[in-house]
Structure formats: C-alpha cells, structure tokens
Design an enzyme around this catalytic site. Structure first.
Site, PDB file in Angstrom:
ATOM      1  N   ASN A  29       6.086   4.425  -4.723  1.00 56.35           N
ATOM      2  CA  ASN A  29       4.644   4.551  -4.930  1.00 56.35           C
ATOM      3  C   ASN A  29       4.365   4.780  -6.412  1.00 56.35           C
ATOM      4  OD1 ASN A  29       5.845   7.127  -4.420  1.00 56.35           O
ATOM      5  ND2 ASN A  29       3.874   8.023  -3.896  1.00 56.35           N
ATOM      6  N   ILE A  30       3.268   4.204  -6.850  1.00 55.13           N
ATOM      7  CA  ILE A  30       2.865   4.258  -8.264  1.00 55.13           C
ATOM      8  C   ILE A  30       1.397   4.673  -8.294  1.00 55.13           C
ATOM      9  CG2 ILE A  30       2.661   2.985 -10.426  1.00 55.13           C
ATOM     10  CD1 ILE A  30       4.709   0.938  -9.212  1.00 55.13           C
ATOM     11  N   CYS A  61       1.175   1.788  -2.898  1.00 57.32           N
ATOM     12  CA  CYS A  61       2.200   2.377  -2.033  1.00 57.32           C
ATOM     13  C   CYS A  61       3.577   1.746  -2.300  1.00 57.32           C
ATOM     14  CB  CYS A  61       1.854   2.145  -0.568  1.00 57.32           C
ATOM     15  SG  CYS A  61       0.432   3.057   0.032  1.00 57.32           S
ATOM     16  N   GLU A  78       5.752   0.558  -0.176  1.00 60.56           N
ATOM     17  CA  GLU A  78       6.008  -0.658   0.606  1.00 60.56           C
ATOM     18  C   GLU A  78       5.438  -1.881  -0.093  1.00 60.56           C
ATOM     19  OE1 GLU A  78       4.757   2.232   1.499  1.00 60.56           O
ATOM     20  OE2 GLU A  78       4.733   2.488   3.668  1.00 60.56           O
ATOM     21  N   CYS A 106      -0.670  -1.250   4.081  1.00 61.94           N
ATOM     22  CA  CYS A 106       0.703  -1.766   3.994  1.00 61.94           C
ATOM     23  C   CYS A 106       1.089  -2.517   5.262  1.00 61.94           C
ATOM     24  CB  CYS A 106       1.683  -0.629   3.710  1.00 61.94           C
ATOM     25  SG  CYS A 106       1.544  -0.008   2.023  1.00 61.94           S
TER      26      CYS A 106
HETATM   27  N1  THU Z   1       2.067   6.217   0.232  1.00 56.01           N
HETATM   28  C1  THU Z   1       3.027   5.252   0.268  1.00 56.01           C
HETATM   29  O1  THU Z   1       3.718   5.002  -0.730  1.00 56.01           O
HETATM   30  N2  THU Z   1       3.186   4.562   1.424  1.00 56.01           N
HETATM   31  C2  THU Z   1       2.420   4.732   2.550  1.00 56.01           C
HETATM   32  O2  THU Z   1       2.538   3.972   3.495  1.00 56.01           O
HETATM   33  C3  THU Z   1       1.472   5.850   2.602  1.00 56.01           C
HETATM   34  C4  THU Z   1       1.215   6.559   1.342  1.00 56.01           C
HETATM   35  C5  THU Z   1       1.861   6.954  -1.013  1.00 56.01           C
HETATM   36  C6  THU Z   1       0.552   6.660  -1.692  1.00 56.01           C
HETATM   37  C7  THU Z   1       0.336   7.902  -2.512  1.00 56.01           C
HETATM   38  O3  THU Z   1       1.003   7.742  -3.746  1.00 56.01           O
HETATM   39  C8  THU Z   1       1.025   8.994  -1.723  1.00 56.01           C
HETATM   40  O4  THU Z   1       1.861   8.340  -0.783  1.00 56.01           O
HETATM   41  C9  THU Z   1       0.088   9.922  -0.978  1.00 56.01           C
HETATM   42  O5  THU Z   1      -0.822   9.213  -0.232  1.00 56.01           O
END
Ligand code: THU
Length: 139
Positions: free
Chosen positions: A50-51, A61, A63, A98
């Site tokens: 995640n960025i 996210c 994914e 996602c």
């Molecule tokens: N996040 C993901 O990377 N994947 C997901 O499917 C749900 C949420 C990340 C986004 C954000 O950086 C952090 O989790 C909190 O929501």
C-alpha cells in the site's frame, strides 16, 4: 473458502512474497501495512504494497499496486493473489475496489490467499468475494 495454514494453503511461495512486500508499505497515515503478490499465467510473480498519500483518496492498496505492476509489464491474466498484513488480528480481506480490479484480470475461480500475521490463511475463490461482478462487454 477454507481456513488453513500457510504451509497447507497451496500457495506458500506466493504468500511469502506478499509477506516480504509488506516491508515496503508506505503508510504514514494509517500505520496499517499491507503486502500483496500476484501470480500470472506466465508463471511470473509481481509484488505490491500500500502507498498512502497526504490527500488520502490518492492512496493505493497493495493488491492494486501488484496488479498494475503486472499489467504494465504486459501480463493480462492473474491466476492467484496473496495478501498479507501483520497489523492487528484481522485477516486482510481485499477492499471492494481491489475485488473489482482483480475481477478484470482474474477468472472467477482465481485463488485469493488472505494471510495474517499469525500464520493462518483463508483460501478463497474470487467469485466468493465478489459475486455478480460488473463486466463491460463491448464486443
Ligand atoms: N489497504 C490495502 O492495501 N488493501 C486493502 O484491500 C484494504 C486496505 C490499505 C489502504 C490503506 O493504506 C490502509 O490499508 C488502511 O486502509
């Protein structure tokens, strides 16, 4: 969907790649680290994290980072996805956006491996997570 261990999930190598990818998570706002890895039909693995962004809506996210890396390298078909977090006790099920992005490049029976920091894994098919997904047929 079954609950199993990382040893027995059938995608241990992919799950370990998602675990490695969490180290690159950029999440100064939420503090919630996520790593992902996708396996393509060509046998390649692409990872993502995640960025986040100061303008929260611009965050991405893990994914989608992994999917976009794969697609931008010419891949079009994703067979399996692993998602990892070691934050908290909840399994890192993919968010709705996602799931929709995955549905663009996965068959409904693609394996989605949801791996938490306690070495337990949910092994689901995409269609279980996103039934009746939106598809745009322009043929
Ligand atoms: N996040 C993901 O990377 N994947 C997901 O499917 C749900 C949420 C990340 C986004 C954000 O950086 C952090 O989790 C909190 O929501």
């Amino acid at each position: 969907m079954i609950k199993t261990s990382v040893e027995d999930c059938g995608y241990k190598a992919l799950a370990e790649k998602a675990k490695e990818a969490v180290e690159n998570a950029y999440c100064p706002y939420s503090g919630y680290r996520v790593g992902a890895a996708v396996l393509t039909e060509n046998g390649n693995i692409y990872t993502g994290c995640n960025i986040e962004n100061a303008s929260y809506g611009a965050s991405n996210c893990a994914e989608r980072t992994a999917v976009f890396k794969a697609v931008s390298e010419g891949e079009r078909r994703i067979m399996a996805v692993a998602i990892f977090t070691d934050e908290g006790n909840d399994a890192p099920f993919p968010c709705g956006i996602c799931r929709q992005v995955l549905s663009e490049f996965c068959e409904p029976d693609a394996a989605i491996i949801i791996y938490d920091g306690a070495d337990s894994v949910y092994n689901a098919e995409l269609a279980e997570l996103l039934p009746y997904s939106f598809q745009f047929n322009n043929e």
